[in-house]
Every structure is written in C-alpha cells, then in structure tokens.
Design a protein around this motif. Structure first.
Motif, mmCIF file in Angstrom:
data_model
loop_
_atom_site.group_PDB
_atom_site.id
_atom_site.type_symbol
_atom_site.label_atom_id
_atom_site.label_comp_id
_atom_site.label_asym_id
_atom_site.label_seq_id
_atom_site.Cartn_x
_atom_site.Cartn_y
_atom_site.Cartn_z
ATOM 1 N N LYS A 65 -4.971 -13.793 -7.097
ATOM 2 C CA LYS A 65 -6.290 -13.199 -6.844
ATOM 3 C C LYS A 65 -6.513 -12.953 -5.358
ATOM 4 O O LYS A 65 -7.037 -11.916 -4.946
ATOM 5 C CB LYS A 65 -7.380 -14.122 -7.392
ATOM 6 C CG LYS A 65 -7.449 -14.173 -8.908
ATOM 7 C CD LYS A 65 -8.560 -15.109 -9.366
ATOM 8 C CE LYS A 65 -8.630 -15.180 -10.888
ATOM 9 N NZ LYS A 65 -9.697 -16.106 -11.349
ATOM 10 N N LEU A 66 -6.095 -13.938 -4.549
ATOM 11 C CA LEU A 66 -6.276 -13.786 -3.099
ATOM 12 C C LEU A 66 -5.442 -12.631 -2.561
ATOM 13 O O LEU A 66 -5.886 -11.882 -1.683
ATOM 14 C CB LEU A 66 -5.881 -15.089 -2.398
ATOM 15 C CG LEU A 66 -6.833 -16.275 -2.600
ATOM 16 C CD1 LEU A 66 -6.257 -17.531 -1.978
ATOM 17 C CD2 LEU A 66 -8.204 -15.972 -2.000
ATOM 18 N N SER A 97 -4.571 -9.954 -4.211
ATOM 19 C CA SER A 97 -5.126 -8.672 -4.662
ATOM 20 C C SER A 97 -6.469 -8.352 -4.011
ATOM 21 O O SER A 97 -6.919 -7.216 -4.061
ATOM 22 C CB SER A 97 -5.289 -8.695 -6.188
ATOM 23 O OG SER A 97 -6.208 -9.703 -6.581
ATOM 24 N N ALA A 98 -7.117 -9.355 -3.433
ATOM 25 C CA ALA A 98 -8.412 -9.123 -2.787
ATOM 26 C C ALA A 98 -8.216 -8.351 -1.483
ATOM 27 O O ALA A 98 -7.194 -8.492 -0.811
ATOM 28 C CB ALA A 98 -9.105 -10.464 -2.506
ATOM 29 N N THR A 128 -8.477 -7.207 2.414
ATOM 30 C CA THR A 128 -8.524 -7.939 3.672
ATOM 31 C C THR A 128 -9.835 -7.653 4.395
ATOM 32 O O THR A 128 -10.619 -6.787 3.984
ATOM 33 C CB THR A 128 -7.349 -7.541 4.571
ATOM 34 O OG1 THR A 128 -7.473 -6.128 4.893
ATOM 35 C CG2 THR A 128 -6.016 -7.765 3.870
#
Length: 238
Positions: free
Chosen positions: A122-123, A125-126, A128
């Motif tokens: 998830k991080l 794909s989040a 920046t």
C-alpha cells in the motif's frame, strides 16, 4: 619490516588412529544420515583425510557400528539404527510440545509477515509528497478556472435559455453541414483541375487564384468535441 598478519582461518589439525575413528563415528551418529567417505572428510573440514575416512568407515561397518550400502558404484555408510539409544516417552512428549509451540509461533509470524507485506504494498502504491503536491496544484488550477467561469454568473449575467441553446444548435448544425458540403464540392473540382499538374504546380495555381485552404485551426475543430458524432455545442445528446 612489517610482519605478515595471521589468517583468520586456522589450519585444522589432521587426526589419526583412535581419535580419528571416534571423530568419524560421533559425526555419523550425530547426523544419522548416509554419507560417503568424501562427504565425511569434507564435512569434518579435512581433519580426517578422504583415504583415512574410507578405511575408518569400512572398519566401523565391519564392527557393526555402521551399515554399509552400495548404490551402483557408490558406497554409503549410515549409523546402525539398532545401536542408537531409544528416545524416552517423556522426552518425545516434550519435543512434541516444543514442536507445537514453535509451529504456532511460526504461523503467527507468517500472518504478521503477510500483514506487513500488504502494508508495504500500500505504501509503495501511494503517491509521494512530490506527486501529491503536483496533483494538489492541478486541482487548485482547476478550481481557479472554475471560479473565473462563475464570476460572470455571480455578477448577474443572464443564463442561456433552453430555447436559445436549441437555436444555437440548429444554426451550428446547418452551417457545419454547409461547410462540409462546400469543402467536398471544392475538393472534387480541384482534383479534376489539378490532376495533370505536379503538387508544386497545383500549389502555385492555388496561390495565383487566391485559394485559401483549411488551416490548422480547422483540423483541430474537426477533431474536437463540437464536431464529434451527436455533439451539441460540446455536449452529447441523450
């Protein structure tokens, strides 16, 4: 003159006689797996040379401490299972409990690992911070444009009625159809006139006659929403 530094790997001393035999037998009992002389010598870090290991293994097999088995041209030795000490029931039960406990801990760790892996995915794909800042800037620009469009309406500018929209639509469709028809007639006529001319001669003839071709703006208009199938001033019919 500087002295040479000692190597970190000290040379393993070579064992002989009873000491070498005890070393091999202890290793075979401890591992309780089939090995050949080459494997035993290598696993003992060369403390028992290969030739000596072969002789020791054969001698131990003759005395019944090991079992010798042949597979093709290869000979293996394994600890004699009849000589191994039986495992007490209490120790077996303790080992079973320890196994169950470790298995449960392992399952918990696997579940935790899956959760952490999902969090990492998830991080990744989040967006920046830089990407968020860029998107926020785009939204801010869109809001500013929308506010600009709303200003005349807020100042009291009258809205275009449905009847006026219908009239504009009819006018647009009429003149666009005429534009397309005239362009087709001209293209047919011009092809007949310039059929025997080279492209340069045809271009020069057009310049002499003052003929104006469609500009890039016309091409953009043709590909835009106003000229799309079923469009009405940029809006789809329902």
């Amino acid at each position: 003159m500087a002295t040479k530094s000692k190597t970190s790997d000290a040379k393993v001393p070579v064992l002989k006689g009873k000491e070498a035999e005890d070393k091999v037998l202890d290793y075979m009992k401890r591992m309780n797996r089939p090995f050949g002389a080459v494997d035993v010598s290598a696993n003992l870090k060369g403390s028992v040379p290969k030739a000596a290991a072969q002789k020791i293994l054969v001698a131990l097999a003759e005395r019944g401490l090991l079992v010798q088995k042949t597979c093709g041209k290869t000979t293996f030795f394994v600890a004699n299972q009849a000589n191994l000490e039986d495992m007490p029931a209490e120790k077996l039960a303790a080992l079973e409990d320890e196994y169950k406990k470790l298995d449960e801990e392992n399952k918990q760790l696997v579940a935790e690992s899956k959760t952490l892996s999902a969090d990492v995915a998830k991080l990744k794909s989040a967006p920046t911070d830089e990407e968020l800042a860029f998107e926020i800037g785009k939204v801010a620009d869109a809001i500013e444009k929308a506010q600009t469009h709303l200003e005349p309406l807020r100042a009291g500018m009258p809205l275009v009625s449905a009847e006026e929209c219908e009239q504009l639509e009819a006018e647009w469709m009429r003149w666009r159809k005429e534009w397309v028809r005239r362009r087709k007639v001209f293209s047919t006529f011009w092809s007949l006139v310039t059929d025997a001319l080279t492209p340069q001669e045809a271009r020069e003839l057009g310049e002499d006659l003052g003929i104006e071709q469609d500009t890039g703006e016309h091409g953009v208009l043709e590909k835009g929403p106003l000229c799309s199938s079923g469009s009405v001033l940029g809006k789809r019919r329902r």
